[in-house]
Design a protein around this motif. Structure first.
Motif, PDB file in Angstrom:
ATOM      1  N   THR A  35      -0.564  -1.799   0.420  1.00  0.00           N
ATOM      2  CA  THR A  35       0.028  -0.459   0.411  1.00  0.00           C
ATOM      3  C   THR A  35       1.222  -0.399   1.354  1.00  0.00           C
ATOM      4  O   THR A  35       2.281   0.146   1.012  1.00  0.00           O
ATOM      5  CB  THR A  35      -1.022   0.599   0.801  1.00  0.00           C
ATOM      6  N   HIS A  36       1.059  -0.980   2.527  1.00  0.00           N
ATOM      7  CA  HIS A  36       2.157  -1.023   3.503  1.00  0.00           C
ATOM      8  C   HIS A  36       3.348  -1.802   2.938  1.00  0.00           C
ATOM      9  O   HIS A  36       4.503  -1.368   3.058  1.00  0.00           O
ATOM     10  CB  HIS A  36       1.668  -1.640   4.815  1.00  0.00           C
ATOM     11  N   GLN A  37       3.075  -2.934   2.312  1.00  0.00           N
ATOM     12  CA  GLN A  37       4.147  -3.734   1.716  1.00  0.00           C
ATOM     13  C   GLN A  37       4.869  -2.946   0.623  1.00  0.00           C
ATOM     14  O   GLN A  37       6.098  -2.985   0.525  1.00  0.00           O
ATOM     15  CB  GLN A  37       3.584  -5.031   1.144  1.00  0.00           C
ATOM     16  N   GLN A  38       4.107  -2.234  -0.196  1.00  0.00           N
ATOM     17  CA  GLN A  38       4.715  -1.435  -1.258  1.00  0.00           C
ATOM     18  C   GLN A  38       5.617  -0.357  -0.664  1.00  0.00           C
ATOM     19  O   GLN A  38       6.720  -0.118  -1.166  1.00  0.00           O
ATOM     20  CB  GLN A  38       3.637  -0.800  -2.131  1.00  0.00           C
ATOM     21  N   GLN A  39       5.176   0.273   0.400  1.00  0.00           N
ATOM     22  CA  GLN A  39       5.995   1.303   1.046  1.00  0.00           C
ATOM     23  C   GLN A  39       7.283   0.714   1.611  1.00  0.00           C
ATOM     24  O   GLN A  39       8.355   1.325   1.500  1.00  0.00           O
ATOM     25  CB  GLN A  39       5.192   1.992   2.146  1.00  0.00           C
ATOM     26  N   GLU A  40       7.202  -0.472   2.197  1.00  0.00           N
ATOM     27  CA  GLU A  40       8.398  -1.121   2.724  1.00  0.00           C
ATOM     28  C   GLU A  40       9.377  -1.478   1.607  1.00  0.00           C
ATOM     29  O   GLU A  40      10.586  -1.269   1.741  1.00  0.00           O
ATOM     30  CB  GLU A  40       8.024  -2.377   3.503  1.00  0.00           C
ATOM     31  N   ILE A  41       8.866  -2.006   0.521  1.00  0.00           N
ATOM     32  CA  ILE A  41       9.722  -2.373  -0.615  1.00  0.00           C
ATOM     33  C   ILE A  41      10.376  -1.125  -1.207  1.00  0.00           C
ATOM     34  O   ILE A  41      11.577  -1.123  -1.512  1.00  0.00           O
ATOM     35  CB  ILE A  41       8.909  -3.132  -1.687  1.00  0.00           C
ATOM     36  N   THR A  42       9.603  -0.067  -1.332  1.00  0.00           N
ATOM     37  CA  THR A  42      10.155   1.187  -1.859  1.00  0.00           C
ATOM     38  C   THR A  42      11.283   1.692  -0.967  1.00  0.00           C
ATOM     39  O   THR A  42      12.343   2.121  -1.461  1.00  0.00           O
ATOM     40  CB  THR A  42       9.050   2.248  -1.996  1.00  0.00           C
ATOM     41  N   ALA A  43      11.082   1.649   0.332  1.00  0.00           N
ATOM     42  CA  ALA A  43      12.122   2.105   1.272  1.00  0.00           C
ATOM     43  C   ALA A  43      13.378   1.255   1.135  1.00  0.00           C
ATOM     44  O   ALA A  43      14.500   1.787   1.125  1.00  0.00           O
ATOM     45  CB  ALA A  43      11.586   2.060   2.701  1.00  0.00           C
ATOM     46  N   ARG A  44      13.205  -0.059   0.998  1.00  0.00           N
ATOM     47  CA  ARG A  44      14.363  -0.942   0.833  1.00  0.00           C
ATOM     48  C   ARG A  44      15.096  -0.643  -0.467  1.00  0.00           C
ATOM     49  O   ARG A  44      16.342  -0.621  -0.508  1.00  0.00           O
ATOM     50  CB  ARG A  44      13.925  -2.398   0.881  1.00  0.00           C
ATOM     51  N   LEU A  45      14.345  -0.430  -1.541  1.00  0.00           N
ATOM     52  CA  LEU A  45      14.972  -0.122  -2.824  1.00  0.00           C
ATOM     53  C   LEU A  45      15.746   1.195  -2.754  1.00  0.00           C
ATOM     54  O   LEU A  45      16.855   1.294  -3.292  1.00  0.00           O
ATOM     55  CB  LEU A  45      13.914  -0.050  -3.935  1.00  0.00           C
ATOM     56  N   ARG A  46      15.185   2.186  -2.084  1.00  0.00           N
ATOM     57  CA  ARG A  46      15.874   3.479  -1.954  1.00  0.00           C
ATOM     58  C   ARG A  46      17.203   3.326  -1.212  1.00  0.00           C
ATOM     59  O   ARG A  46      18.164   4.028  -1.507  1.00  0.00           O
ATOM     60  CB  ARG A  46      14.992   4.488  -1.232  1.00  0.00           C
ATOM     61  N   GLU A  61       7.530   3.418 -12.141  1.00  0.00           N
ATOM     62  CA  GLU A  61       6.326   3.355 -11.309  1.00  0.00           C
ATOM     63  C   GLU A  61       5.302   4.404 -11.747  1.00  0.00           C
ATOM     64  O   GLU A  61       4.099   4.125 -11.819  1.00  0.00           O
ATOM     65  CB  GLU A  61       6.701   3.568  -9.845  1.00  0.00           C
ATOM     66  N   GLU A  62       5.768   5.596 -12.062  1.00  0.00           N
ATOM     67  CA  GLU A  62       4.864   6.654 -12.525  1.00  0.00           C
ATOM     68  C   GLU A  62       4.165   6.244 -13.815  1.00  0.00           C
ATOM     69  O   GLU A  62       2.968   6.467 -13.993  1.00  0.00           O
ATOM     70  CB  GLU A  62       5.647   7.946 -12.737  1.00  0.00           C
ATOM     71  N   ASN A  63       4.915   5.621 -14.721  1.00  0.00           N
ATOM     72  CA  ASN A  63       4.346   5.165 -15.979  1.00  0.00           C
ATOM     73  C   ASN A  63       3.281   4.100 -15.740  1.00  0.00           C
ATOM     74  O   ASN A  63       2.205   4.129 -16.352  1.00  0.00           O
ATOM     75  CB  ASN A  63       5.449   4.640 -16.896  1.00  0.00           C
ATOM     76  N   ILE A  64       3.562   3.165 -14.860  1.00  0.00           N
ATOM     77  CA  ILE A  64       2.587   2.115 -14.542  1.00  0.00           C
ATOM     78  C   ILE A  64       1.329   2.722 -13.921  1.00  0.00           C
ATOM     79  O   ILE A  64       0.209   2.373 -14.293  1.00  0.00           O
ATOM     80  CB  ILE A  64       3.201   1.061 -13.598  1.00  0.00           C
ATOM     81  N   ASN A  65       1.523   3.641 -12.980  1.00  0.00           N
ATOM     82  CA  ASN A  65       0.380   4.282 -12.339  1.00  0.00           C
ATOM     83  C   ASN A  65      -0.474   5.045 -13.344  1.00  0.00           C
ATOM     84  O   ASN A  65      -1.710   4.986 -13.290  1.00  0.00           O
ATOM     85  CB  ASN A  65       0.837   5.217 -11.219  1.00  0.00           C
ATOM     86  N   TYR A  66       0.166   5.751 -14.249  1.00  0.00           N
ATOM     87  CA  TYR A  66      -0.567   6.507 -15.267  1.00  0.00           C
ATOM     88  C   TYR A  66      -1.359   5.557 -16.170  1.00  0.00           C
ATOM     89  O   TYR A  66      -2.530   5.789 -16.449  1.00  0.00           O
ATOM     90  CB  TYR A  66       0.394   7.365 -16.083  1.00  0.00           C
ATOM     91  N   ARG A  67      -0.698   4.492 -16.619  1.00  0.00           N
ATOM     92  CA  ARG A  67      -1.373   3.521 -17.474  1.00  0.00           C
ATOM     93  C   ARG A  67      -2.565   2.899 -16.765  1.00  0.00           C
ATOM     94  O   ARG A  67      -3.653   2.774 -17.336  1.00  0.00           O
ATOM     95  CB  ARG A  67      -0.398   2.422 -17.916  1.00  0.00           C
TER      96      ARG A  67
END
Length: 96
Positions: A35-46, A61-67
């Motif tokens: 989860t921490h890694q995902q948050q870091e990657i998201t921040a970098r992408l932003r 990401e929303e589509n993947i989460n929903y699926r």
């Protein structure tokens, strides 16, 4: 999602239990680092993407989460159905 293997009045109880288990999973120690890694990657992408790309990424990401949620819900109800089927067979074998 079709889950009519039991009376309709049972659905709220199953759904409540599903959400209880989902809350437990979200607090698992094993998920903290990913989860921490995902948050870091998201921040970098932003920081590196233009706003339109960020918006597209968030929709993706929303589509993947929903699926994934639909898949987990299906597995949960399949497990309930399987468990009830096994329990019924066990009870029937004990009655013989």
């Amino acid at each position: 999602m079709a889950r009519q293997h039991w009376p309709d009045w049972m659905n709220p109880a199953f759904e409540e239990r599903f959400f209880e288990r989902a809350r437990e999973v979200s607090n698992m120690e094993e998920l903290k680092e990913p989860t921490h890694q995902q948050q870091e990657i998201t921040a970098r992408l932003r920081k590196q993407l233009i706003p339109e790309q960020v918006e597209l990424m968030l929709k993706w990401e929303e589509n993947i989460n929903y699926r994934c949620t639909l898949e987990k819900e299906w597995l949960y109800y399949a497990g309930l159905k399987d468990g009830l089927h096994i329990w019924k067979r066990l009870l029937n074998s004990m009655a013989d």
